[in-house]
Design a protein around this motif. Sequence first.
Motif, PDB file in Angstrom:
ATOM      1  N   PRO A  59     -39.857  15.946  44.077  1.00 55.48           N
ATOM      2  CA  PRO A  59     -40.747  16.441  43.011  1.00 55.48           C
ATOM      3  C   PRO A  59     -40.429  15.808  41.652  1.00 55.48           C
ATOM      4  CG  PRO A  59     -39.037  18.061  43.463  1.00 55.48           C
ATOM      5  CD  PRO A  59     -38.838  16.959  44.467  1.00 55.48           C
ATOM      6  N   PHE A  60     -40.833  14.555  41.488  1.00 52.16           N
ATOM      7  CA  PHE A  60     -40.536  13.828  40.257  1.00 52.16           C
ATOM      8  C   PHE A  60     -41.351  14.350  39.075  1.00 52.16           C
ATOM      9  CE2 PHE A  60     -39.296  10.364  43.294  1.00 52.16           C
ATOM     10  CZ  PHE A  60     -37.990  10.226  42.868  1.00 52.16           C
ATOM     11  N   ASP A  61     -40.745  14.304  37.907  1.00 53.18           N
ATOM     12  CA  ASP A  61     -41.431  14.563  36.635  1.00 53.18           C
ATOM     13  C   ASP A  61     -40.818  13.591  35.636  1.00 53.18           C
ATOM     14  OD1 ASP A  61     -42.850  15.578  34.480  1.00 53.18           O
ATOM     15  OD2 ASP A  61     -41.397  17.182  34.110  1.00 53.18           O
ATOM     16  N   ASN A  62     -41.462  12.443  35.441  1.00 45.67           N
ATOM     17  CA  ASN A  62     -40.806  11.289  34.829  1.00 45.67           C
ATOM     18  C   ASN A  62     -41.096  11.165  33.332  1.00 45.67           C
ATOM     19  OD1 ASN A  62     -39.938  10.665  37.467  1.00 45.67           O
ATOM     20  ND2 ASN A  62     -41.888   9.658  37.881  1.00 45.67           N
ATOM     21  N   SER A  63     -40.332  11.901  32.548  1.00 42.76           N
ATOM     22  CA  SER A  63     -40.575  11.934  31.109  1.00 42.76           C
ATOM     23  C   SER A  63     -40.216  10.622  30.427  1.00 42.76           C
ATOM     24  CB  SER A  63     -39.789  13.089  30.470  1.00 42.76           C
ATOM     25  OG  SER A  63     -38.387  12.910  30.643  1.00 42.76           O
ATOM     26  N   ARG A  79     -42.822   8.047  30.244  1.00 42.12           N
ATOM     27  CA  ARG A  79     -43.918   8.329  29.322  1.00 42.12           C
ATOM     28  C   ARG A  79     -43.592   7.923  27.893  1.00 42.12           C
ATOM     29  NH1 ARG A  79     -44.180  12.937  32.936  1.00 42.12           N
ATOM     30  NH2 ARG A  79     -43.045  14.331  31.527  1.00 42.12           N
ATOM     31  N   GLY A  85     -44.575   9.638  43.822  1.00 41.30           N
ATOM     32  CA  GLY A  85     -44.259  10.239  42.531  1.00 41.30           C
ATOM     33  C   GLY A  85     -43.205   9.485  41.741  1.00 41.30           C
ATOM     34  N   GLU A 121     -37.212  11.335  37.598  1.00 42.94           N
ATOM     35  CA  GLU A 121     -36.450  12.510  37.187  1.00 42.94           C
ATOM     36  C   GLU A 121     -36.904  13.725  37.984  1.00 42.94           C
ATOM     37  OE1 GLU A 121     -37.539  12.776  33.078  1.00 42.94           O
ATOM     38  OE2 GLU A 121     -37.366  10.598  32.902  1.00 42.94           O
ATOM     39  N   VAL A 122     -35.967  14.630  38.219  1.00 41.91           N
ATOM     40  CA  VAL A 122     -36.276  15.907  38.854  1.00 41.91           C
ATOM     41  C   VAL A 122     -35.692  17.032  38.003  1.00 41.91           C
ATOM     42  CG1 VAL A 122     -36.360  14.947  41.179  1.00 41.91           C
ATOM     43  CG2 VAL A 122     -34.196  15.861  40.300  1.00 41.91           C
ATOM     44  N   ARG A 175     -33.032  18.785  33.742  1.00 42.51           N
ATOM     45  CA  ARG A 175     -33.676  17.517  34.091  1.00 42.51           C
ATOM     46  C   ARG A 175     -32.609  16.477  34.402  1.00 42.51           C
ATOM     47  NH1 ARG A 175     -38.655  15.315  33.301  1.00 42.51           N
ATOM     48  NH2 ARG A 175     -39.306  17.203  32.192  1.00 42.51           N
ATOM     49  N   ARG A 218     -34.188  16.840  25.229  1.00 46.66           N
ATOM     50  CA  ARG A 218     -33.644  16.806  26.590  1.00 46.66           C
ATOM     51  C   ARG A 218     -32.207  17.292  26.675  1.00 46.66           C
ATOM     52  NH1 ARG A 218     -34.410  11.887  30.987  1.00 46.66           N
ATOM     53  NH2 ARG A 218     -33.053  12.763  32.606  1.00 46.66           N
TER      54      ARG A 218
END
Length: 503
Positions: free
Chosen positions: A18-22, A25, A78, A108-109, A116, A218
């Motif tokens: 479950p990536f969330d790649n800040s 961005r 992802g 990132e997860v 994070r 972060r």
Amino acid sequence: MDHVQPKPEANAAVASIPFDNSYARLPAHFHAAADPSPVSEPWLIKFNRPLAQELGLDADTLERDGAQIFSGNSVPEGAEPLGMAYAGHQFGQFVPLLGDGRAILLGEVIDRNGVRRDIQLKGAGKTPYSRRGDGRAALGPVLREYIVSEAMHALGIPATRALAAVVTGEPVYRERVLPGAVFTRVAASHIRVGTFQFLAARGDTEGVKTLADYVIDRHYPGLHDRQRPYLALLEAVAERQASLIARWLCVGFIHGVMNTDNCAISGETIDFGPCAFLDDYDPAKVFSSIDQGGRYAYASQPAIGQWNMARLAETLLPLLDPEPSEAVNLANDVIAGYGARFQNHWLDGMKAKIGLTDEEDGDLELVQGLLTLMKDGQADFTLTFRRLAGVAENDATEPAFAATFRDPAAIAPWLAEWRTRLSREAGTPQERARKMRLVNPAVIPRNHRIEQAIRAAEDDGDFSLFEALLTVLSKPYEDQPGFAAYAAPPQPQEEVLRTFCGT
């Protein structure tokens, strides 16, 4: 061989991360796309199932498909693979563009604690920052980083973590032909002092501000509410570095290459290249083959930490105050206070190692007196403090403690002074010894043990020594009768005098 992984079944579920790649961005010039390069015959050496579960990942699927995923052959949905741009002072010389030359950030997860964390491959092929490098890693450095990063975690010292190690089935070419491997590591982030330097060197003040805001959000939430948030950031990073390096010294750790590009803003130990732990105590000890002048020797690390913080301060000057002279004054105050920050952390740690909790005049001299005797007596750093805990509990163990010194009789005056000081402390001898054993490890990643594990793996495909070392190092503060030999220092013919980066 029991480490060989079967190929995924055709109808097997694809591993889900479950990536969330800040970081991806952030502005485009902070990074560059970098897809892993496939390898021919990957197989999984080691998978850190407890860490995977901590990260909230599907451990069963990852273990089954790990050879493909952790080699870079199969990029999970992802992921946004990238190389991070950074600069750095390498042995004091500024290089305006370095970047991830053999590391690829998959993404990132958010772990089960809401933190994070980055997942990064090392050795998965070239990136836009590889320059003339091949982007690959050899098996030896991968095993070393796996062992030492997990050992540091078990010791309670902030460090990047090891999620997996994979052999690629392909050679890499260094001084000799070596088996290739890929290491998967986890970090709170891979942002470095050199990341700030990369932007500052280009006059990109807006980029520095964007990065600083990102780091605050972060790693240091709440600092935006301060009157001077970027000064508060500098202070917070300096505090974490002072604490971290004090912890290094308290277990005899030598990083080996404390360049600004190896100094993590999060306060974690990062980039375990030519690192090593002391056997006999020598403050001038250097193991790294590339540190010819001793810049990063054991006792030089606190000053280098301060130097690195000064380089970070330089990048933040435009954000500290609109008046340049005032910005410099503010930064200088933080840097000037770094020594006291470190000294407080270090002395607290060293006092705990010798059983002291109260504060008295003369405590610093008592600690320094023991270190001087250890240096003169060529005493093993880890054994000396571990055995001192035994003396705190039972005087009958004194001969074993004294035997760590070249001249056992030389320690007697110090022991008498120490016992007098302990007489003014509260608590029973048993309680004191128990607390001392909680901060004085019985086992550390001895250099010769790491080298033995690497040789067996490289030469014979035997990972049993690697597995045994990981097992014993997972409980460093416990006496483990079945692994008693791992607590012993090397015999003269086993000593490791030089360690290597592996690039």
